[in-house]
Design an enzyme around this catalytic site. Structure first.
Site, short mmCIF file in Angstrom:
data_model
loop_
_atom_site.label_atom_id
_atom_site.label_comp_id
_atom_site.label_asym_id
_atom_site.label_seq_id
_atom_site.Cartn_x
_atom_site.Cartn_y
_atom_site.Cartn_z
N ARG A 1 0.61 -1.55 -0.05
CA ARG A 1 0.23 0.40 0.24
C ARG A 1 0.83 1.31 -0.05
O ARG A 1 0.11 2.58 -0.46
CB ARG A 1 -0.72 -0.27 0.87
CG ARG A 1 -2.01 -1.03 0.68
CD ARG A 1 -2.25 -1.12 2.07
NE ARG A 1 -1.65 -2.53 2.16
CZ ARG A 1 -1.94 -3.18 2.09
NH1 ARG A 1 -2.82 -3.80 1.76
NH2 ARG A 1 -0.82 -4.57 2.65
N THR A 2 1.68 0.88 1.11
CA THR A 2 2.47 2.96 0.76
C THR A 2 3.81 2.78 -0.34
O THR A 2 3.44 4.22 -1.10
CB THR A 2 3.54 2.75 2.65
OG1 THR A 2 2.67 1.99 3.21
CG2 THR A 2 3.98 4.21 2.44
N LYS B 1 26.18 -4.07 -1.15
CA LYS B 1 27.57 -3.87 -1.84
C LYS B 1 28.16 -2.80 0.46
O LYS B 1 29.00 -2.99 0.28
CB LYS B 1 28.51 -2.73 -3.08
CG LYS B 1 27.35 -3.60 -3.91
CD LYS B 1 27.87 -2.72 -4.93
CE LYS B 1 27.53 -2.29 -6.42
NZ LYS B 1 27.44 -1.76 -6.72
N ARG C 1 10.90 3.99 3.78
CA ARG C 1 10.71 2.40 4.34
C ARG C 1 12.59 1.71 5.44
O ARG C 1 13.06 1.41 4.16
CB ARG C 1 9.39 1.86 4.41
CG ARG C 1 9.36 0.40 5.20
CD ARG C 1 8.20 0.11 4.92
NE ARG C 1 6.69 0.35 5.23
CZ ARG C 1 5.98 0.11 4.71
NH1 ARG C 1 5.51 -1.22 4.66
NH2 ARG C 1 4.37 0.88 5.03
N HIS D 1 4.52 5.97 11.81
CA HIS D 1 4.02 5.54 10.50
C HIS D 1 3.40 6.46 9.99
O HIS D 1 2.31 6.66 9.84
CB HIS D 1 3.34 4.01 10.38
CG HIS D 1 3.10 3.72 8.80
ND1 HIS D 1 3.75 4.34 7.72
CD2 HIS D 1 2.96 2.81 7.78
CE1 HIS D 1 3.15 3.95 6.06
NE2 HIS D 1 2.98 1.99 6.69
N1 CP Z 1 -0.43 -0.41 5.64
C1 CP Z 1 0.81 -0.22 5.27
O1 CP Z 1 1.65 0.03 6.02
O2 CP Z 1 0.51 -1.18 4.18
P1 CP Z 1 2.24 -1.84 3.52
O3 CP Z 1 2.96 -2.02 4.53
O4 CP Z 1 1.14 -2.62 2.40
O5 CP Z 1 2.92 -0.67 2.56
#
Ligand code: CP
Length: 326
Positions: free
Chosen positions: A74-75, A103, A124, A152
């Protein structure tokens, strides 16, 4: 196209004096209530534009580097869609094993590299605090897409936008968070963010070993928000306006035996939901692995698929803001 009164600045030229121009989005702690209302206003405009025209050239010529050291559906894809719907383009690095990270390149050097090519970086990373390290290395904006068990923030923004869109308000609500509150970074961010609103009550339901961290409880308590911890949902479900369900985060457990003890601790299904209000919503950041039965998906209160769509508008708003276009 928006009128002059719109907060979207078309067609060209960025507003370097705009409040959010060049800013990092690292934690929900950086937002006041007024900031949140502004973001939701821009996201609402983005929704209208997507519904009317689909794609438009607000960020034409801008490039996003999407740097994911952990899996994401999603993100990652909503940031890509957000940039492309705004007319920009994306450097996708979802498989860091094919990048120079393999590396031994450090996070800071990877960020310094990507900012040579991109105008904004979404990151992320499995380590708490990594987004802050990236932001120190970068001159371009860093958007934290999840740093370990830390935060998040863009998820919490889309969660709050979902609540506002679905229930029409962010004040006077009882929000019950269920599941893995220890490792679930989305609930850490959401509890902090909701503490900006009035007459919010937060309930936390979890197994004993997955309770909300004390650090989050203390920060929320400072804002005088009532909080209560439970091991069972039964007593508080009838008063709940938002039931926020989370996955038990198998990948974060040091001892797999502990995961086995708590996996499947709660499963939301139509029977369990019978005592809940008719006017409430069930949310989940997704992915789910059994904690919400698919039998519940057709219930109008199941907001978790709509929640993903709201994420597109919020992420469009954030990209436009940090690039001086809102
Ligand atoms: N909600 C969320 O962060 O989903 P993903 O891990 O798929 O990005």
């Amino acid at each position: 196209m928006p009128t002059n009164s719109s907060s979207l600045h078309l067609p060209f030229g960025e507003n370097k004096n705009a409040q959010w121009y060049g800013k990092d989005i690292l934690s929900v702690k950086q937002f006041s209530r007024a900031d949140l209302e502004y973001i939701f206003g821009v996201a609402h405009e983005m929704r209208g534009m997507v519904e009317r025209v689909g794609t438009f050239d607000l960020l034409k010529g801008k490039i996003l580097a999407n740097l994911f050291y952990e899996p994401s559906t999603r993100t990652s894809s909503s940031f890509t869609a957000a940039m492309e719907r705004l007319g920009g383009s994306v450097i996708p690095i979802s498989e860091v094993k094919y990048s120079s990270v393999t590396k031994g390149e450090s996070l800071s050097d990877t960020i310094r590299t990507l900012e040579c090519y991109a105008d904004v970086i979404v990151l992320r990373h499995p380590e708490t605090g990594s987004a802050e390290i990236a932001a120190k290395a970068a001159k371009k904006p860093i958007l934290n897409a999840g740093d370990g068990v830390g935060e998040h923030p863009t998820q919490a923004l889309l969660d709050a936008f979902t609540i506002k869109a679905e229930l029409g308000k962010l004040d006077n609500l009882t929000v019950t968070m269920l599941g893995d509150l220890k490792y679930g970074r989305t609930v850490h961010s959401l509890a902090r963010l909701l503490s900006n609103f009035t007459n919010i009550k937060l309930n936390y339901v979890s197994p004993d070993i997955l309770k909300m961290p004390k650090e989050v409880l203390d920060e929320v308590a400072e804002k005088k928000v009532p909080q209560a911890e439970y091991s069972s949902l039964e007593k508080i479900l009838p008063e709940t306006d938002v039931l926020y369900v989370t996955r038990v985060q198998k990948e974060r457990f040091e001892d797999p035996a502990d995961y086995e003890k708590v996996k499947g601790a709660y499963v939301i299904d139509p029977e369990i939901m019978k005592p809940a209000k008719k006017e409430m919503i069930v949310m989940h950041p997704l992915p789910r692995v059994g904690e919400i039965s698919t039998d519940f998906d057709d219930d109008p209160r199941a907001a978790y698929f709509r929640q993903m769509e709201y994420g597109l508008y919020v992420r469009m708003a954030l990209l436009a803001m940090v690039l001086g276009k809102a």
